[in-house]
Design a protein around this motif. Structure first.
Motif, PDB file in Angstrom:
ATOM      1  N   GLY A 186     -44.331   0.201 -20.890  1.00  0.00           N
ATOM      2  CA  GLY A 186     -45.152   1.543 -20.694  1.00  0.00           C
ATOM      3  C   GLY A 186     -43.265   2.553 -20.193  1.00  0.00           C
ATOM      4  N   LEU A 187     -43.418   4.040 -20.172  1.00  0.00           N
ATOM      5  CA  LEU A 187     -42.689   4.592 -19.894  1.00  0.00           C
ATOM      6  C   LEU A 187     -41.936   4.929 -18.998  1.00  0.00           C
ATOM      7  CD1 LEU A 187     -43.976   8.714 -19.687  1.00  0.00           C
ATOM      8  CD2 LEU A 187     -42.267   7.547 -19.191  1.00  0.00           C
ATOM      9  N   SER A 188     -40.059   4.664 -19.716  1.00  0.00           N
ATOM     10  CA  SER A 188     -39.188   4.202 -18.516  1.00  0.00           C
ATOM     11  C   SER A 188     -38.433   4.957 -18.765  1.00  0.00           C
ATOM     12  CB  SER A 188     -38.783   2.455 -18.685  1.00  0.00           C
ATOM     13  OG  SER A 188     -38.463   2.961 -20.069  1.00  0.00           O
ATOM     14  N   HIS A 189     -38.283   5.614 -19.462  1.00  0.00           N
ATOM     15  CA  HIS A 189     -36.967   7.139 -19.302  1.00  0.00           C
ATOM     16  C   HIS A 189     -37.297   7.936 -18.607  1.00  0.00           C
ATOM     17  CE1 HIS A 189     -40.390   9.761 -22.092  1.00  0.00           C
ATOM     18  NE2 HIS A 189     -39.812  10.307 -21.442  1.00  0.00           N
ATOM     19  N   ARG A 190     -38.459   8.201 -17.784  1.00  0.00           N
ATOM     20  CA  ARG A 190     -38.535   9.097 -16.304  1.00  0.00           C
ATOM     21  C   ARG A 190     -39.369   8.770 -15.629  1.00  0.00           C
ATOM     22  NH1 ARG A 190     -38.091  15.928 -17.398  1.00  0.00           N
ATOM     23  NH2 ARG A 190     -38.350  15.769 -15.362  1.00  0.00           N
ATOM     24  N   PHE A 191     -39.308   8.550 -13.976  1.00  0.00           N
ATOM     25  CA  PHE A 191     -39.757   8.393 -13.365  1.00  0.00           C
ATOM     26  C   PHE A 191     -39.586   9.236 -12.168  1.00  0.00           C
ATOM     27  CE2 PHE A 191     -39.258   3.394 -14.653  1.00  0.00           C
ATOM     28  CZ  PHE A 191     -40.419   3.455 -14.366  1.00  0.00           C
ATOM     29  N   GLU A 192     -40.395  10.099 -11.738  1.00  0.00           N
ATOM     30  CA  GLU A 192     -40.408  10.658 -11.707  1.00  0.00           C
ATOM     31  C   GLU A 192     -39.691  10.668  -9.806  1.00  0.00           C
ATOM     32  OE1 GLU A 192     -40.325  13.444 -12.749  1.00  0.00           O
ATOM     33  OE2 GLU A 192     -41.646  13.534 -14.743  1.00  0.00           O
ATOM     34  N   ALA A 193     -40.088  11.703  -9.027  1.00  0.00           N
ATOM     35  CA  ALA A 193     -40.230  11.884  -6.973  1.00  0.00           C
ATOM     36  C   ALA A 193     -40.841  11.402  -6.520  1.00  0.00           C
ATOM     37  CB  ALA A 193     -39.200  13.026  -7.502  1.00  0.00           C
ATOM     38  N   TRP A 194     -40.862  11.886  -5.426  1.00  0.00           N
ATOM     39  CA  TRP A 194     -42.463  10.476  -5.018  1.00  0.00           C
ATOM     40  C   TRP A 194     -43.311  12.015  -4.351  1.00  0.00           C
ATOM     41  CZ3 TRP A 194     -42.383  14.336  -0.051  1.00  0.00           C
ATOM     42  CH2 TRP A 194     -42.053  14.770  -0.023  1.00  0.00           C
ATOM     43  N   ASN A 195     -42.327  13.280  -4.637  1.00  0.00           N
ATOM     44  CA  ASN A 195     -43.045  14.629  -4.453  1.00  0.00           C
ATOM     45  C   ASN A 195     -43.837  15.376  -5.994  1.00  0.00           C
ATOM     46  OD1 ASN A 195     -40.945  15.286  -4.704  1.00  0.00           O
ATOM     47  ND2 ASN A 195     -40.230  16.649  -3.583  1.00  0.00           N
ATOM     48  N   HIS A 196     -43.070  14.582  -6.804  1.00  0.00           N
ATOM     49  CA  HIS A 196     -44.033  15.018  -7.974  1.00  0.00           C
ATOM     50  C   HIS A 196     -45.139  16.368  -8.718  1.00  0.00           C
ATOM     51  CE1 HIS A 196     -43.017  16.006 -12.377  1.00  0.00           C
ATOM     52  NE2 HIS A 196     -44.287  15.114 -12.469  1.00  0.00           N
ATOM     53  N   SER A 197     -45.788  17.100  -8.174  1.00  0.00           N
ATOM     54  CA  SER A 197     -46.268  17.687  -8.991  1.00  0.00           C
ATOM     55  C   SER A 197     -47.337  16.910 -10.016  1.00  0.00           C
ATOM     56  CB  SER A 197     -46.483  18.865  -9.276  1.00  0.00           C
ATOM     57  OG  SER A 197     -46.472  19.850  -8.057  1.00  0.00           O
ATOM     58  N   ILE A 198     -48.801  16.642  -9.979  1.00  0.00           N
ATOM     59  CA  ILE A 198     -48.954  16.009 -11.336  1.00  0.00           C
ATOM     60  C   ILE A 198     -49.631  16.946 -12.128  1.00  0.00           C
ATOM     61  CG2 ILE A 198     -50.721  14.406 -11.851  1.00  0.00           C
ATOM     62  CD1 ILE A 198     -50.560  13.269  -9.476  1.00  0.00           C
ATOM     63  N   PRO A 199     -49.380  17.286 -13.327  1.00  0.00           N
ATOM     64  CA  PRO A 199     -50.129  18.499 -14.375  1.00  0.00           C
ATOM     65  C   PRO A 199     -51.257  18.986 -14.211  1.00  0.00           C
ATOM     66  CG  PRO A 199     -48.255  17.424 -15.602  1.00  0.00           C
ATOM     67  CD  PRO A 199     -48.897  16.293 -14.201  1.00  0.00           C
ATOM     68  N   ALA A 200     -51.397  20.420 -13.755  1.00  0.00           N
ATOM     69  CA  ALA A 200     -53.236  19.908 -14.487  1.00  0.00           C
ATOM     70  C   ALA A 200     -53.791  19.938 -15.062  1.00  0.00           C
ATOM     71  CB  ALA A 200     -52.889  21.337 -13.768  1.00  0.00           C
ATOM     72  N   GLU A 201     -53.130  20.383 -15.919  1.00  0.00           N
ATOM     73  CA  GLU A 201     -53.395  19.720 -17.547  1.00  0.00           C
ATOM     74  C   GLU A 201     -53.978  18.746 -17.445  1.00  0.00           C
ATOM     75  OE1 GLU A 201     -50.532  21.343 -16.716  1.00  0.00           O
ATOM     76  OE2 GLU A 201     -49.436  21.037 -18.760  1.00  0.00           O
ATOM     77  N   PHE A 202     -53.572  17.478 -17.171  1.00  0.00           N
ATOM     78  CA  PHE A 202     -53.977  15.953 -16.783  1.00  0.00           C
ATOM     79  C   PHE A 202     -55.503  15.916 -16.243  1.00  0.00           C
ATOM     80  CE2 PHE A 202     -49.765  13.661 -16.364  1.00  0.00           C
ATOM     81  CZ  PHE A 202     -48.841  14.279 -17.841  1.00  0.00           C
ATOM     82  N   SER A 203     -55.948  16.667 -15.691  1.00  0.00           N
ATOM     83  CA  SER A 203     -57.252  16.814 -15.221  1.00  0.00           C
ATOM     84  C   SER A 203     -58.536  16.741 -16.389  1.00  0.00           C
ATOM     85  CB  SER A 203     -57.577  17.659 -13.919  1.00  0.00           C
ATOM     86  OG  SER A 203     -57.518  18.883 -14.403  1.00  0.00           O
ATOM     87  N   GLN A 204     -58.236  17.233 -17.447  1.00  0.00           N
ATOM     88  CA  GLN A 204     -59.016  17.461 -18.480  1.00  0.00           C
ATOM     89  C   GLN A 204     -59.414  15.621 -18.591  1.00  0.00           C
ATOM     90  OE1 GLN A 204     -57.193  19.060 -22.328  1.00  0.00           O
ATOM     91  NE2 GLN A 204     -55.594  19.275 -21.154  1.00  0.00           N
ATOM     92  N   TRP A 205     -58.935  14.869 -18.575  1.00  0.00           N
ATOM     93  CA  TRP A 205     -58.591  13.608 -19.579  1.00  0.00           C
ATOM     94  C   TRP A 205     -58.614  12.632 -18.103  1.00  0.00           C
ATOM     95  CZ3 TRP A 205     -53.544  15.459 -20.971  1.00  0.00           C
ATOM     96  CH2 TRP A 205     -53.838  16.752 -22.299  1.00  0.00           C
ATOM     97  N   GLY A 206     -59.089  12.881 -16.387  1.00  0.00           N
ATOM     98  CA  GLY A 206     -59.790  12.032 -16.201  1.00  0.00           C
ATOM     99  C   GLY A 206     -58.621  11.394 -15.450  1.00  0.00           C
ATOM    100  N   CYS A 207     -58.020  12.109 -14.637  1.00  0.00           N
ATOM    101  CA  CYS A 207     -56.779  12.153 -14.327  1.00  0.00           C
ATOM    102  C   CYS A 207     -57.022  10.921 -12.506  1.00  0.00           C
ATOM    103  CB  CYS A 207     -55.979  12.600 -13.340  1.00  0.00           C
ATOM    104  SG  CYS A 207     -54.508  12.847 -13.025  1.00  0.00           S
ATOM    105  N   ASP A 208     -56.275   9.751 -12.608  1.00  0.00           N
ATOM    106  CA  ASP A 208     -56.367   8.830 -11.645  1.00  0.00           C
ATOM    107  C   ASP A 208     -54.638   8.603 -11.184  1.00  0.00           C
ATOM    108  OD1 ASP A 208     -57.321   7.084  -9.611  1.00  0.00           O
ATOM    109  OD2 ASP A 208     -58.383   5.721 -11.376  1.00  0.00           O
ATOM    110  N   PHE A 209     -54.924   7.977 -10.079  1.00  0.00           N
ATOM    111  CA  PHE A 209     -53.255   7.689  -9.165  1.00  0.00           C
ATOM    112  C   PHE A 209     -54.495   5.870  -9.258  1.00  0.00           C
ATOM    113  CE2 PHE A 209     -56.348   7.925  -5.796  1.00  0.00           C
ATOM    114  CZ  PHE A 209     -55.999   6.754  -5.198  1.00  0.00           C
ATOM    115  N   GLU A 210     -52.955   5.394  -9.356  1.00  0.00           N
ATOM    116  CA  GLU A 210     -52.434   3.683  -9.140  1.00  0.00           C
ATOM    117  C   GLU A 210     -51.856   3.376  -7.913  1.00  0.00           C
ATOM    118  OE1 GLU A 210     -52.628   1.689 -12.643  1.00  0.00           O
ATOM    119  OE2 GLU A 210     -54.603   1.769 -13.515  1.00  0.00           O
TER     120      GLU A 210
END
Lengths: 323, 323
Positions: free
Chosen positions: A115-139
């Motif tokens: 998976g993507l490793s060049h960037r791990f985001e901070a604990w409080n990173h905002s999930i981009p709103a655009e992602f909700s168009q593709w069924g955005c989920d957490f794991e």
């Protein structure tokens, strides 16, 4: 030992040693400017870092109050991220939800992708709103950070192959998964950057809860302020971290700083809840209930793990879907 | 400009500026200690590196004879490697060889997986003899190294998104592919580390042969001393590098130093030969001929590209299967 990375001029951030109670911190700069540098040279550097950590906990060294908003991910960029699906209950529910067959040798051959490793985001990173168009989920997942590992490494090799543990939120775009899955080339567009807990910790911090290459504690997910799941991470784990590492190292050596995650933590007992929405939806569907929606603007997810005294081990991932 | 990395105490090596004829070199240390550092800060550093390169070519700066055996890969470790299959002739032959169906939207949706990036091997790296137990093959490819790319980047955005180009040998373990392909999680065990050409070059070095996001030159593969293939890399390329970058950046930003390859170069005209054994075997099978074997101990592969004057642009990848 607990480690974090603070924003600085550099893409790697500045390495911090953080007190056990997550309240105070000191710069690790005299020993290592960033975490990848420390991992590259761990055997030489770790004893000094550990010594400073003990001084910090005893309040016998200069320190400052930890400002969690100044933090990046503990390892802001890594050369390798391998994410597995070691909790077969999750695999079974996720495949059922997509109407897909189970892999043939499910119990002998772990599912794992790079998976993507060049960037791990901070604990409080905002999930981009655009992602909700593709069924955005957490794991909600637990990731270990490895030492240098030789090719063909075996689980029964002597020595501890892992340096650190942290929590991650493996943000997943559910509606992009079926097409990528059908292509057989793994997940690329369906898996944007993960967010990480504020700190990564050495395995001794887990005490007796780290055994047999598993983390024997509940992983708590809180969605929009309500309990969502708290499965035990050692329960129903078909492949432990040692077995996963062995799989990853069959034909390649693994670099120090490889992030190895075991996938969405999931127990067969439905009372433990879920660590992602897709699973919950499948359980709702099987029960004949209406299925909840994926994440939309304003939704929040909190992921955390506690020790026996109820203290947060890693700090919490707390994310909100933007803007 | 041509750049290489020389072995040093560091995992990143020491950045070298190499003369156009690949004969002389100078350390880039006063400007950037290693290539990732230069890529992280390219706009600020590239003009000075270019200036030194011109002085080197004019023999107006202190330099030394390039010892190619001292070289690592130009970018010895990278945070991201995305490898596509942009030459559909290769996809069609490879799928036919494995008895697999073609992906549904083959002409609109590029195949791309995230590959091993924490270690790119040197041009003369010995391929481990153990690999021959799994159907060891070479794949001659061209890889571009990107700038920082925003999420949702589009091919028609202004500006050049690529910094450098190099050749790679994407070593592939054919017998491990079908099982990983069936799992849908992409290639992990089937794709060990790639080797790279001695130098990476800026796109201006390709002159008119870099156009429309394609490299319009033949890529030469020589197997055990005999010509194996010399397909043109712009011909029969269904998705150009801009289109591939767009695919990779749909839901993630890409870091400076992302290695983006277009897959095994392959032309429909059988007279151009092949850039991997699997393809050649499929062509042999279709012609009712006996199929050649995959690589075994002692076999050698050489991969190279030349300019109009017959000069080697990148130096050659020259590998031998160990011991």
């Amino acid at each position: 030992m607990k480690l974090a990375s603070r924003r600085s001029g550099s893409r790697d951030g500045e390495l911090l040693i953080v007190s056990r109670d997550l309240k105070r911190a000191m710069s690790a700069k005299p020993w290592a400017s960033h975490l990848q540098g420390a991992l590259d040279n761990w055997s030489a550097l770790a004893p000094a870092l550990h010594e400073q950590y003990e001084l910090l906990n005893a309040d016998r060294v200069a320190s400052f109050g930890l400002d969690s908003t100044s933090l990046m991910a503990p390892l802001p960029r890594s050369y390798q991220f391998l994410d597995a699906s070691a909790y077969l209950n999750h695999v079974e529910l996720a495949r059922a939800a997509r109407g897909e067959a189970l892999p043939p040798d499910l119990h002998h051959n772990p599912l794992m992708y790079q998976g993507l490793s060049h960037r791990f985001e901070a604990w409080n990173h905002s999930i981009p709103a655009e992602f909700s168009q593709w069924g955005c989920d957490f794991e909600a997942e637990i990731a270990l950070i490895s030492a240098d590992i030789q090719r063909s490494w075996r689980r029964d090799n002597p020595g501890e192959p892992f340096r650190l543990a942290m929590l991650i939120n493996d943000v997943s775009l559910r509606e992009l998964i079926p097409a990528e899955f059908a292509k057989g080339f793994g997940f690329l567009q369906a898996k944007p950057a993960c967010s990480c807990s504020p700190v990564a910790i050495t395995l001794d911090e887990l005490g007796q809860h780290w055994r047999d290459h598993k983390v024997d504690l509940a992983l708590h997910s809180t969605y929009n302020g309500a309990r969502f799941g708290s499965p035990n991470a050692a329960c129903d784990m078909e492949f432990d971290y040692g077995r996963l590492l062995e799989h990853g190292a069959k034909t390649r050596e693994l670099c120090a700083g490889t992030v190895l995650a075991a996938g969405t933590v999931s127990n067969r007992d439905p009372a433990t809840g879920s660590s992602c929405i897709a699973e919950k939806r499948m359980r709702q569907k099987l029960a004949g209930e209406a299925m909840m929606s994926f994440m939309a603007a304003g939704d929040t997810i909190k992921i955390e793990m506690f020790n026996d005294s109820g203290r947060s081990l890693f700090g919490a991932i707390e994310q909100r879907v933007g803007p």
